[in-house]
Every structure is written in structure tokens, then in C-alpha cells.
Design an enzyme around this catalytic site. Sequence first.
Site, PDB file in Angstrom:
ATOM      1  N   ALA A 167       0.853  -0.998  -0.147  1.00  0.00           N
ATOM      2  CA  ALA A 167      -0.106   0.025   0.076  1.00  0.00           C
ATOM      3  C   ALA A 167       0.788   1.066   0.091  1.00  0.00           C
ATOM      4  O   ALA A 167       2.111   1.289   0.145  1.00  0.00           O
ATOM      5  CB  ALA A 167      -0.841  -0.054   1.173  1.00  0.00           C
ATOM      6  N   HIS A 168       0.179   2.357  -0.109  1.00  0.00           N
ATOM      7  CA  HIS A 168       0.857   3.645  -0.277  1.00  0.00           C
ATOM      8  C   HIS A 168       1.777   4.053   1.153  1.00  0.00           C
ATOM      9  O   HIS A 168       1.516   3.625   2.064  1.00  0.00           O
ATOM     10  CB  HIS A 168      -0.113   4.852  -0.602  1.00  0.00           C
ATOM     11  CG  HIS A 168      -1.129   5.087   0.568  1.00  0.00           C
ATOM     12  ND1 HIS A 168      -2.271   5.778   0.364  1.00  0.00           N
ATOM     13  CD2 HIS A 168      -1.374   4.647   1.707  1.00  0.00           C
ATOM     14  CE1 HIS A 168      -3.044   5.652   1.409  1.00  0.00           C
ATOM     15  NE2 HIS A 168      -2.446   5.037   2.206  1.00  0.00           N
TER      16      HIS A 168
END
Length: 350
Positions: free
Chosen positions: A249-250
Site C-alpha cells: 500500500a501507499h
Amino acid sequence: MATQSLADLFKDLHASVSVLGDANQTLVSHVAPLDVAAAGAFSFLSNAHLRDQLLSSQASVIVLSEADLVWLKEQGKTHESSVYVVAEQPYGVYAHVAQRLYLQRHIEAGVHQTAVIDKTAVLAASSQIDARVVVGARAQIGERVRLMAGVVIGDEAVIGDDSTVYPNVTIYHGCQIGARAIIHAGAVIGADGFGFAPTKSGWQKIPQVGRVAVGDDVEIGANTCIDRGALSDTVIHDGVKLDNQIQIAHNCVIGEHTAVASCVGIAGSAVIGARCMIGGAAMIGGHLTIADGTVVSAATAVPSSLTVAGQYSGVFPPMLHRDWERNASLIRHLSDLRKRIRTLEKTSGQ
């Protein structure tokens, strides 16, 4: 794949080895397991439990440890047709030779007539651009890069020298890939992170304005997804190895030479240290830190930081592996323990 001498295969080998035989005259055409290897095969032993396979193996070259060679000589079963190579890490020597035999890159420089290349993109003349590749504005493609069929490179993305990008990979705008990367089919690098703000009228999308920055010598497996950062970058450091179908994820950071097995999910802003090993289907929570050198066993849930290196296991909050083994043994016998406790309670009159 061409037959090569053992001496040629050992060029650039960084490990120290001792060759019992003539490396220049010994020819190798392929690799094979000890128990089925025949003339021309390169094989190895890295597990002492499989020593018996040495007794009958017909491999032309066998890599093994000093202890295994001593054992073999004690059996009186060394073969004149085999060259023995003593190494501290036989598996590492095998990996080097297998790369020399099978992973030599052959680049046919040029751009396929069906590729779509923006006029502002910069392509090295030595790169190979295959059918239906799309390269966006101001993208930079390095020396000896191969982009296979259907690859999409976004605007201002950068691909480092000697990288191989397999079919149907998408690398979004602005993302940066280092040198000697291997990115397997279907991977998506730089899609939006999962960023939404709750409002009375529903979820409000938060623009993801960071990039994905991938270091040198990174391998990314098929259908793995690495999201771009929300504000700062998602960073994959040098030497990281990612298996298939991983979600990162980011704003995650993965340290140098960490290996992550398939189906792992890593939530946003997790920071994983260097030289870690994450087992398949492990779930890593967001906004946590994992110490350098940590091992996370398969299917383990990690909801909070692991600040002390060790091996962690378990589907409930993780603990050191040795503690998990003790508790797991008790859990297996909980039903019997319950019966014994009830029997004791009855006999004691409670």
C-alpha cells in the site's frame, strides 16, 4: 543455452570454492537434481539428509560442503567422472551457475512497428521495445532495457539500465525503476493508494501525489501491485525480492534485500527493515515498523511494530517463534486438558 566450461561458469563468482578436477576441461550443459543428473549436468547438495544421493549421482559437477565431501570419501564412493566443488554455501554457487546457463539476456535493439512512443520520450538506442508497448511523454528508458508486449510506461516514468519488463506490466506516471530490475507479467506499479476521506455524502477521494521509487536489482513477481504514495513516495530499496500477487500500500518502505513471499498484504505506511523475510499470506498492519533481519512466518498477522529482530509466528498477535511453538502445542491438547480439569474438580468435590 550453450554448453560451457566450468571455468567459464565460475567467472565473476564471488564465493570461495575449491575445485577437485580440471575446471577448464569439464563441460556443463544443464542443471539437474542429484538423483537424476547425468553427464553434462551441474548439481549440488545443500541438505545433509540427502547425502545418499551422492553415492549414485552421475552429474559432471557436484557442489557440496567440506563435511559432505569427507563423508562421501569415507563411503569410498567418489566417481572419477564427476568433478567435486567444495563451497561454504553450495546453494549460492548453484544459483550463480544456473544464472550463467539460463538467464543470459539477449537484446535485439529496436522498436516494434506497433509500439506507441511519445515523441518526447527518451529511449536508449540499445533498448528493445516489443509489440504494442506504450511509452508516455518524457519517459526515460535506459540502456539494454527490454519492454515486452503490451507494457505501458506512464509519463515521466524512468526505467533503469538492463531492466526486463514482462508482458502487460503497467508502470504509472512518474514512477522510477532502478537498474537490472525484473518485473513479471501483470504487475502494476504506481496505482493510486487507497486514500478516501469519510464525509456525510460519502467517501471523498484523496489525490495520491507521491511516486513509487524502486531501487537497483529488484525483482517484482507477477500480478503484484505497489501503490504510489499519498504525499511522499512508496520506496522499495535495492535488492528487494517480491513474489507474485503481493499488495504493497501507499507510503510503505521496504529495506534492502528483504524478501516477501506470495499473497502478502502490507498496509499503508508500514516500514519493513533490511534483510527481512516475510512468509506467504502474512498480513502486515499499517503505520508500524519491523526491525532489520526479522522473519515473519507464513500466514502470520502483524498488527503492531516488531522492534526486536527474531522469528515471529501466529494468527493471533505475534510472538517469538519459540513461544508460539510452546503455546501451539498446548492449544492442540486443550480439549484433553479441559476434561482432566473437570475430572479433578469432580473428585475434589468442587
